[in-house]
Motif scaffolding. Sequence first.
Motif, short mmCIF file in Angstrom:
data_model
loop_
_atom_site.label_atom_id
_atom_site.label_comp_id
_atom_site.label_asym_id
_atom_site.label_seq_id
_atom_site.Cartn_x
_atom_site.Cartn_y
_atom_site.Cartn_z
N LEU A 147 -1.41 -9.86 -1.01
CA LEU A 147 -1.81 -10.45 -2.20
C LEU A 147 -3.43 -10.34 -2.42
N SER A 148 -4.14 -10.23 -1.67
CA SER A 148 -5.56 -9.80 -1.59
C SER A 148 -5.50 -8.33 -2.09
N ARG A 149 -4.94 -7.44 -1.53
CA ARG A 149 -4.89 -5.88 -1.83
C ARG A 149 -4.67 -5.81 -3.52
N ARG A 150 -3.48 -6.51 -3.87
CA ARG A 150 -2.89 -6.42 -5.35
C ARG A 150 -4.05 -7.17 -6.18
N ALA A 151 -4.79 -8.25 -5.81
CA ALA A 151 -5.68 -8.79 -6.56
C ALA A 151 -6.86 -7.76 -6.73
N LEU A 152 -7.30 -7.23 -5.70
CA LEU A 152 -8.29 -6.20 -5.95
C LEU A 152 -8.21 -5.10 -6.58
N GLU A 153 -6.82 -4.82 -6.55
CA GLU A 153 -6.51 -3.47 -7.35
C GLU A 153 -6.48 -3.91 -8.97
N VAL A 154 -5.98 -4.96 -9.14
CA VAL A 154 -5.71 -5.42 -10.65
C VAL A 154 -7.04 -6.05 -11.06
N HIS A 155 -7.60 -6.91 -10.49
CA HIS A 155 -8.68 -7.77 -10.94
C HIS A 155 -10.02 -7.41 -10.33
N GLY A 214 0.71 -1.23 -0.11
CA GLY A 214 0.04 0.19 0.07
C GLY A 214 0.96 1.24 0.03
N LYS A 215 2.08 1.29 -0.38
CA LYS A 215 2.98 2.22 -0.11
C LYS A 215 2.58 3.35 -0.99
N SER A 216 2.26 3.07 -2.14
CA SER A 216 1.90 4.09 -3.42
C SER A 216 0.73 5.09 -2.90
N THR A 217 -0.24 4.23 -2.32
CA THR A 217 -1.39 5.07 -1.94
C THR A 217 -1.26 5.63 -0.85
N VAL A 218 -0.66 5.06 0.03
CA VAL A 218 -0.24 5.85 1.62
C VAL A 218 0.54 6.96 1.33
N ALA A 219 1.48 6.89 0.59
CA ALA A 219 2.52 7.92 0.15
C ALA A 219 1.82 9.15 -0.37
N ARG A 220 0.85 8.71 -1.30
CA ARG A 220 0.18 9.83 -1.80
C ARG A 220 -0.56 10.76 -1.01
N ARG A 221 -1.29 9.95 -0.07
CA ARG A 221 -2.22 10.41 1.03
C ARG A 221 -1.44 11.26 2.05
N VAL A 269 5.80 0.32 9.95
CA VAL A 269 4.48 0.25 10.07
C VAL A 269 3.83 -0.93 9.56
N ASP A 270 3.07 -1.77 10.13
CA ASP A 270 2.71 -2.94 9.76
C ASP A 270 1.07 -2.70 9.59
N SER A 271 0.74 -2.71 8.13
CA SER A 271 -0.80 -2.34 8.02
C SER A 271 -1.41 -3.37 7.81
N SER A 272 -1.04 -4.80 8.26
CA SER A 272 -1.94 -5.84 8.04
C SER A 272 -3.51 -5.94 8.59
N LEU A 273 -3.59 -5.22 9.93
CA LEU A 273 -4.73 -5.26 10.35
C LEU A 273 -5.21 -3.57 10.49
N LEU A 274 -4.72 -2.71 9.59
CA LEU A 274 -4.92 -1.57 9.50
C LEU A 274 -6.05 -0.98 8.30
N SER A 275 -6.72 -0.18 8.31
CA SER A 275 -7.39 0.38 7.13
C SER A 275 -6.26 1.39 6.60
N LEU A 276 -6.76 1.83 5.23
CA LEU A 276 -5.89 2.87 4.79
C LEU A 276 -5.93 4.01 5.54
N VAL A 285 -2.40 5.79 7.14
CA VAL A 285 -1.93 6.97 6.91
C VAL A 285 -1.85 7.91 7.84
N ALA A 286 -2.83 7.73 8.91
CA ALA A 286 -2.69 8.37 10.15
C ALA A 286 -1.43 7.82 10.93
N ALA A 287 -1.00 6.56 10.90
CA ALA A 287 0.17 6.03 11.43
C ALA A 287 1.49 6.67 11.07
N VAL A 288 1.59 6.78 9.97
CA VAL A 288 2.44 7.38 9.15
C VAL A 288 2.90 9.00 9.54
N LEU A 289 1.54 9.55 9.58
CA LEU A 289 1.43 10.96 9.66
C LEU A 289 2.22 11.35 11.44
#
Length: 234
Positions: free
Chosen positions: A162-170, A24-31, A208-215, A219-223
């Motif tokens: 894998l689930s995140r990328r599958a959702l993004e691509v497919h 999720g680094k691209s989306t998180v970085a943009r946000r 930052v382990d985002s396994s159990l975190l929403s987007l 983002v809030a954790a990085v900020l």
Amino acid sequence: MSDTPADVSAHDLVVAIDGPSGSGKSTVARRVAAALGLRYLDTGAMYRAVTWWALEQDVDLADVERVAQLARELPLQQGLDPADPTVAVGGIDIAAAIRSSRISAAVSAVATNLGVRAELVARQQAVARAGGVVVEGRDITTVVAPDAPVRVLLTADEQVRLSRRALEVHGSADASAVDATRDQVVRRDADDATVASFHEAADGVDVVDSSLLSLDETVAAVLKLVEARTGVRT
């Protein structure tokens, strides 16, 4: 983490984010960039741009010297607005083209080319030196911007990625979509790991382990890390 924030202004701030595919680094970085009023640099898009250009010219990606030369000659125009990051080569908009399965299947051959990496890292470092930017990709915290006041390794469990990328691509994260995505994610990480470090945090890098975190939570954790490290807040 140090309890004493560095003396950094938002104008000069550099946030370096590493992570494996699907973290999720691209989306998180943009946000994060948008929230802080910073520019955003997607370094992965640069490798994809070289890949696209080489394939357009029917260059064999196994010809490492020729591909490295193409990288040095690449007429790349990359917009750094997090709300509208653009990618063009020689004036041709390739933002959509570089996300195709054709490029995704081939980009590792370019990303593991040491001559290409040397050229693109130099370009990335020039952007980082100017400050006021969130830079994300591979080797960002250790090679591209090792002195950045905020360095983050964004990670997640493999199945989550894998689930995140599958959702993004497919558009689906069911079993068949995940299986269709597995090779791209796992193989790409394995290939890139031969030339870049992005699975283990170097000294001074926050995880930052985002396994159990929403987007939003990620983002809030990085900020929060940005504020703790630098005193800069949204």
